[in-house]
Write an enzyme that holds these catalytic residues in place. Structure first.
Site, PDB file in Angstrom:
ATOM      1  N   GLY A   1       0.918  -1.162   0.022  1.00  0.00           N
ATOM      2  CA  GLY A   1       0.110  -0.158   0.039  1.00  0.00           C
ATOM      3  C   GLY A   1       0.732   1.168  -0.050  1.00  0.00           C
ATOM      4  O   GLY A   1       1.950   1.297  -0.467  1.00  0.00           O
ATOM      5  N   SER A   2       0.372   2.321   0.754  1.00  0.00           N
ATOM      6  CA  SER A   2       1.037   3.355   0.551  1.00  0.00           C
ATOM      7  C   SER A   2       2.338   3.740   1.482  1.00  0.00           C
ATOM      8  O   SER A   2       3.008   4.738   1.300  1.00  0.00           O
ATOM      9  CB  SER A   2       0.088   4.545   1.200  1.00  0.00           C
ATOM     10  OG  SER A   2      -1.029   4.739   0.318  1.00  0.00           O
TER      11      SER A   2
END
Length: 574
Positions: free
Chosen positions: A297-298
């Site tokens: 993810g981020s």
């Protein structure tokens, strides 16, 4: 005299009569020579041949051992002792204890039926058919039950069954139970390392010592690991609490010394108790930190931002449009957009997908791929722990792949690799390979590799700090410890599509962020929204996990809290 003559006659020989002596003075007889000398020689040779045959047979039998002697000898000899495993402070993580194992010599079993019935009264868990088959076989040796309890051994001895014996063996004992299971690993029934650092010890030379006969009953030097059992307990305890609090299916975390690469603690839940090694094989007990691959993810925006700055094509204060746009039939858009252009630090703080995609587009596909390779995110990580997974990436990188990878979709890697690469980002750009063995700063300096410019690392530390103070990492920043980092909320792929309801969350934090000494990572799989909270994103679960670990472990890591001028004033007042 007659008896003597008869014996000699049977041998084909004749003896002259003994000279007669009497008061009348008889004439002395002449002794006659043997009439058949060849027969005497033959008889003597026959006797010698018989004794030679008998003697030779005895010598031969003396050189042949009973097939059961090997097992009796082994039973009498002490088992090989494995070296203890210790934490960095000398606390015992794994040690050997003596245990008895039951064996049979079936050829000496008088009544297999009776022996089977008797043994089952003490060991009812044994399969009766298999037990009877072993006891009634013609084999010289058969294992019946490994690792008996002292009570079982005593009760079997009381049965007094001929042909039944015990062999003293060594069993591995783990005082901490599941506390450091995925690091320490397990041994099999033969006390051979099959996972974790137990397997590493065997692969590093202990197995060769055994095979060459140099490993004996003498206790070997213990093997000290890099982990701190106190910090390890804290990490696992926080994972247990988080899984219950957020109703997650799995969780994991680690603490790493940024400058030396030492893994101070690492845990993954669900786990197992290595004292019951069969549980290690269960699928759900996978070591998710080093042997599981995930779209992070981020947290991948850490590397996108660092890549953009290090390339020289992007400067710290540059501003990017965050207006959604389409590429190859897909729309790149924000999760929570600000509706305005964002600077590089703001792209990181507000976790802008569009801004990250534009940064990657400036660097280009080949540059992007080369940077992630340089950071060790696309190849299997090298460390002592055997359980490490190979990351996955697109077979062919296209523009859309590069843009989605920029914000954490499209490449799956291990959380361990993510942590090690992030440590390099804030460590003046020096990549230090991870280790589960003690390593000094001087030793680390000899093997570290420069992967980032000094300026880039300094700017990334500032960006980390901003996000820890006012961004999604606020809940990972306990007072006094100055933790900076990045959250990551990744939608999981279900049936080939990204699910809006199933998430894999992570947080990567470093502290004290002004001059980082430790990196802390947390992951939590499929967390549910906590009551009273806005969402189940990483800022609400993965980040607090890191904050709790830092708050509890900082003292053991020799990191003192810093409350700034206010804190100094309070200290002066006391």
């Amino acid at each position: 005299m007659k008896a003597l003559r008869k014996l000699l006659s049977g041998l084909g020989l004749t003896a002259a009569a003994a000279p007669a002596t009497s008061t009348t003075g008889l004439r002395r007889r002449r002794v006659e020579a043997p009439r058949n000398k060849p027969r005497f020689v033959i008889a003597t040779g026959l006797f010698c041949a018989i004794y030679l045959v008998i003697g030779g047979r005895l010598v031969y039998l003396g050189t042949q051992s009973d097939p059961n002697d090997t097992y009796r000898s082994a039973a009498g000899q002490g088992p090989v002792t494995r070296p203890d495993l210790l934490d960095r402070n000398g606390e015992v993580l794994a040690t050997d204890i003596k245990t008895a194992s039951l064996f049979a010599e079936p050829r000496r079993i008088v009544d297999a039926d009776e022996a089977t019935e008797s043994l089952l009264t003490v060991l009812p868990d044994l399969n009766p058919k298999i037990l009877h088959a072993r006891l009634s076989s013609k084999a010289g040796f058969a294992w019946l039950k490994r690792e008996l309890t002292p009570r079982q051994q005593q009760e079997i001895m009381a049965l007094g069954i001929p042909g039944i014996g015990f062999r003293t063996e060594k069993k591995r004992f783990y005082p901490g139970g599941p506390t450091a299971a995925h690091i320490v690993g397990v041994t099999n029934v033969d006390n051979q390392g099959i996972a974790g650092m137990e397997k590493y010890v065997d692969d590093a030379g202990f197995r060769d010592l055994q095979q060459l006969g140099f490993a004996g009953n003498d206790k070997l030097e213990p093997v000290k690991l890099s982990i701190d059992l106190r910090v390890q307990h804290i990490v696992r305890d926080e994972l247990v609490a988080a899984m219950a609090k957020y109703k997650a299916i799995a969780a994991g975390g680690l603490v790493m010394d940024i400058q030396t690469g030492e893994i101070i603690a690492m845990a993954s839940l669900p786990d197992y108790d290595p004292n019951f090694p069969g549980d290690a094989l269960k699928k759900e007990n996978l070591n998710r930190i080093s042997a599981g691959t995930f779209e992070m993810g981020s947290t991948f925006k850490i590397f996108t931002t660092a890549m953009a700055l290090d390339s020289g094509l992007v400067r710290y204060n540059d501003v990017f449009s965050t207006t959604p746009f389409r590429v190859a039939g897909f729309t790149i858009k924000e999760f929570h957009g600000k509706g305005r252009p964002l600077s590089v630090p703001e792209i990181f703080e507000y976790s802008s997908n569009v801004g990250s995609a534009r940064e990657a587009d400036l660097v280009g596909i080949e540059g992007h791929k080369e940077f992630l390779t340089r950071m060790g995110l696309l190849s299997r990580i090298k460390t002592e722990l055997p359980e490490t997974a190979m990351p996955t990436q697109p077979k062919q990188w296209k523009k859309i792949n590069s843009m989605t990878i920029a914000f954490g979709h499209g490449v799956s890697t291990t959380p361990l690799q993510t942590a090690v690469a992030a440590a390099a980002i804030v460590n003046d750009g020096w990549y230090v390979p991870p280790t589960f063995l003690p390593r000094t700063k001087e030793e680390a300096d000899k093997i570290k590799v420069k992967v980032l410019k000094d300026q880039t690392s300094a700017e990334m530390r500032e960006i980390f700090k901003i996000n820890g103070v006012s961004g999604s990492g606020k809940s990972a920043n306990p007072p006094g410890y100055h933790v900076g980092g990045k959250t990551g909320t990744a939608e999981k792929v279900v049936a080939g599509r990204y699910s809006k309801d199933m998430r894999f969350n992570a947080y990567v934090g470093a502290f004290p962020i002004e001059k980082p000494r430790y990196l802390v990572l947390s992951i939590i799989d499929e967390p549910k929204k906590e009551e009273g909270k806005y969402a189940a994103t990483a800022g609400y679960n993965a980040a607090p996990m890191v904050g709790n670990i830092v708050r509890r472990a900082a003292t053991f890591l020799d990191v003192k809290p810093d409350f700034g001028e206010t804190g100094k004033s309070l200290l002066v007042s006391y």
